[in-house]
Motif scaffolding. Structure first.
Motif, PDB file in Angstrom:
ATOM      1  N   GLU A  54      -8.508 -25.311  70.082  1.00  0.00           N
ATOM      2  CA  GLU A  54      -7.733 -25.536  71.312  1.00  0.00           C
ATOM      3  C   GLU A  54      -8.449 -24.828  72.456  1.00  0.00           C
ATOM      4  O   GLU A  54      -7.816 -24.240  73.314  1.00  0.00           O
ATOM      5  CB  GLU A  54      -6.342 -24.926  71.136  1.00  0.00           C
ATOM      6  CG  GLU A  54      -5.478 -25.661  70.151  1.00  0.00           C
ATOM      7  CD  GLU A  54      -4.706 -26.775  70.832  1.00  0.00           C
ATOM      8  OE1 GLU A  54      -4.162 -26.539  71.914  1.00  0.00           O
ATOM      9  OE2 GLU A  54      -4.678 -27.884  70.291  1.00  0.00           O
ATOM     10  N   HIS A 201      -0.565 -20.329  75.138  1.00  0.00           N
ATOM     11  CA  HIS A 201      -1.426 -20.407  76.319  1.00  0.00           C
ATOM     12  C   HIS A 201      -0.920 -19.524  77.447  1.00  0.00           C
ATOM     13  O   HIS A 201      -1.712 -18.897  78.157  1.00  0.00           O
ATOM     14  CB  HIS A 201      -1.605 -21.855  76.761  1.00  0.00           C
ATOM     15  CG  HIS A 201      -2.592 -22.573  75.902  1.00  0.00           C
ATOM     16  ND1 HIS A 201      -3.950 -22.467  76.079  1.00  0.00           N
ATOM     17  CD2 HIS A 201      -2.422 -23.343  74.804  1.00  0.00           C
ATOM     18  CE1 HIS A 201      -4.571 -23.163  75.143  1.00  0.00           C
ATOM     19  NE2 HIS A 201      -3.659 -23.704  74.350  1.00  0.00           N
ATOM     20  N   SER A 202       0.395 -19.453  77.596  1.00  0.00           N
ATOM     21  CA  SER A 202       0.951 -18.586  78.625  1.00  0.00           C
ATOM     22  C   SER A 202       0.628 -17.115  78.329  1.00  0.00           C
ATOM     23  O   SER A 202       0.232 -16.357  79.219  1.00  0.00           O
ATOM     24  CB  SER A 202       2.468 -18.804  78.709  1.00  0.00           C
ATOM     25  OG  SER A 202       3.034 -17.914  79.619  1.00  0.00           O
ATOM     26  N   GLN A 205      -3.133 -16.520  78.878  1.00  0.00           N
ATOM     27  CA  GLN A 205      -3.449 -16.514  80.311  1.00  0.00           C
ATOM     28  C   GLN A 205      -3.099 -15.157  80.939  1.00  0.00           C
ATOM     29  O   GLN A 205      -3.850 -14.627  81.741  1.00  0.00           O
ATOM     30  CB  GLN A 205      -2.634 -17.617  80.970  1.00  0.00           C
ATOM     31  CG  GLN A 205      -3.210 -18.116  82.266  1.00  0.00           C
ATOM     32  CD  GLN A 205      -2.395 -19.302  82.774  1.00  0.00           C
ATOM     33  OE1 GLN A 205      -1.191 -19.375  82.556  1.00  0.00           O
ATOM     34  NE2 GLN A 205      -3.048 -20.222  83.440  1.00  0.00           N
TER      35      GLN A 205
END
Ligand SMILES: [Zn+2]
Length: 228
Positions: A54, A201-202, A205
């Motif tokens: 990913e 992903h959050s 990040q």
């Protein structure tokens, strides 16, 4: 002492001394999960050893389906934190097979955090307990408070991809313990399940914005295909 806390610390000790009931089928067993349920869970294991790419490796132990899906629901919603131990150990075994085949940076394990209010009502964060068992098996260092959940979010289930991302924006903050570290290691995130990857992903990040490298993620279960 709160009932959930009592159970978390003393139940494994009691279970070592006496047979107790398998939390998945209620039959008597000397293990955390009876042999029959363990066999059913092992059938959910991915046989493909390749992690999901990913942009970063996402390594899953099993399919989020059948017996494994039921076991994770029992762990979370039926106050059965002891189920995190075998799941975390199996994930650790899976990681070690992977780790033997690739060059890895120095890693610190960080569980996906739960909002404090939610954790208080559940009594535990399943990702943290899975990470604990994972680290016991792999001997990787664990940083329980590497990430903090600073904003309560709605359940992701049923939200569209865009709504999931909005729901999770600024949900996480980097823990002091990682911000103050002199020799940073790459982070290996741990969670119970991986569906769309929005949560992962959050979280990644948030770490990257703080200049912290994220290597990848390990999860007990992921869905067969990515859902929208
Ligand atoms: Zn059973």
């Amino acid at each position: 002492m709160k009932n959930a806390t009592w159970k978390r610390w003393f139940r494994p000790v009691l279970d070592l001394c006496f047979n107790s009931n398998c939390p998945l089928c209620q039959r008597s067993t000397a293990q955390e999960v009876c042999l029959d349920c363990e066999r059913q869970l092992q059938q959910c294991r991915w046989t493909d050893l390749q992690p999901l790419a990913e942009g970063w490796p996402v390594l899953a132990w099993g399919r989020y389906d059948g017996a494994l899906r039921r076991a994770i629901a029992t762990l979370k919603y039926n106050n059965t934190p002891q189920l995190a131990r075998p799941l975390g150990q199996w994930l650790g075994q899976r990681w070690q097979t992977y780790a033997a085949s690739v060059a890895l940076p120095a890693l610190t394990v960080v569980p996906i955090p739960m909002h404090p209010d939610k954790q208080k009502s559940r009594g535990f964060n399943q990702a943290e307990l899975i990470a604990e068992a994972f680290c016991q098996h792999t001997h990787l260092p664990l940083e329980r408070e590497g990430l903090l959940r600073v904003r309560a979010t709605e359940a992701q289930f049923g939200l569209s991809a865009g709504a999931r991302a909005d729901n999770l924006a600024n949900a996480f903050a980097v823990g002091e313990v990682l911000l103050n570290r002199r020799s940073p290691k790459s982070i290996l995130l741990v969670d119970d399940i991986y569906t769309t990857g929005a949560t992962a992903h959050s979280a990644a990040q948030t770490l990257r914005r703080a200049g912290i490298r994220v290597y990848g993620m390990v999860v007990v279960a992921r869905t067969m295909r990515q859902e929208g």
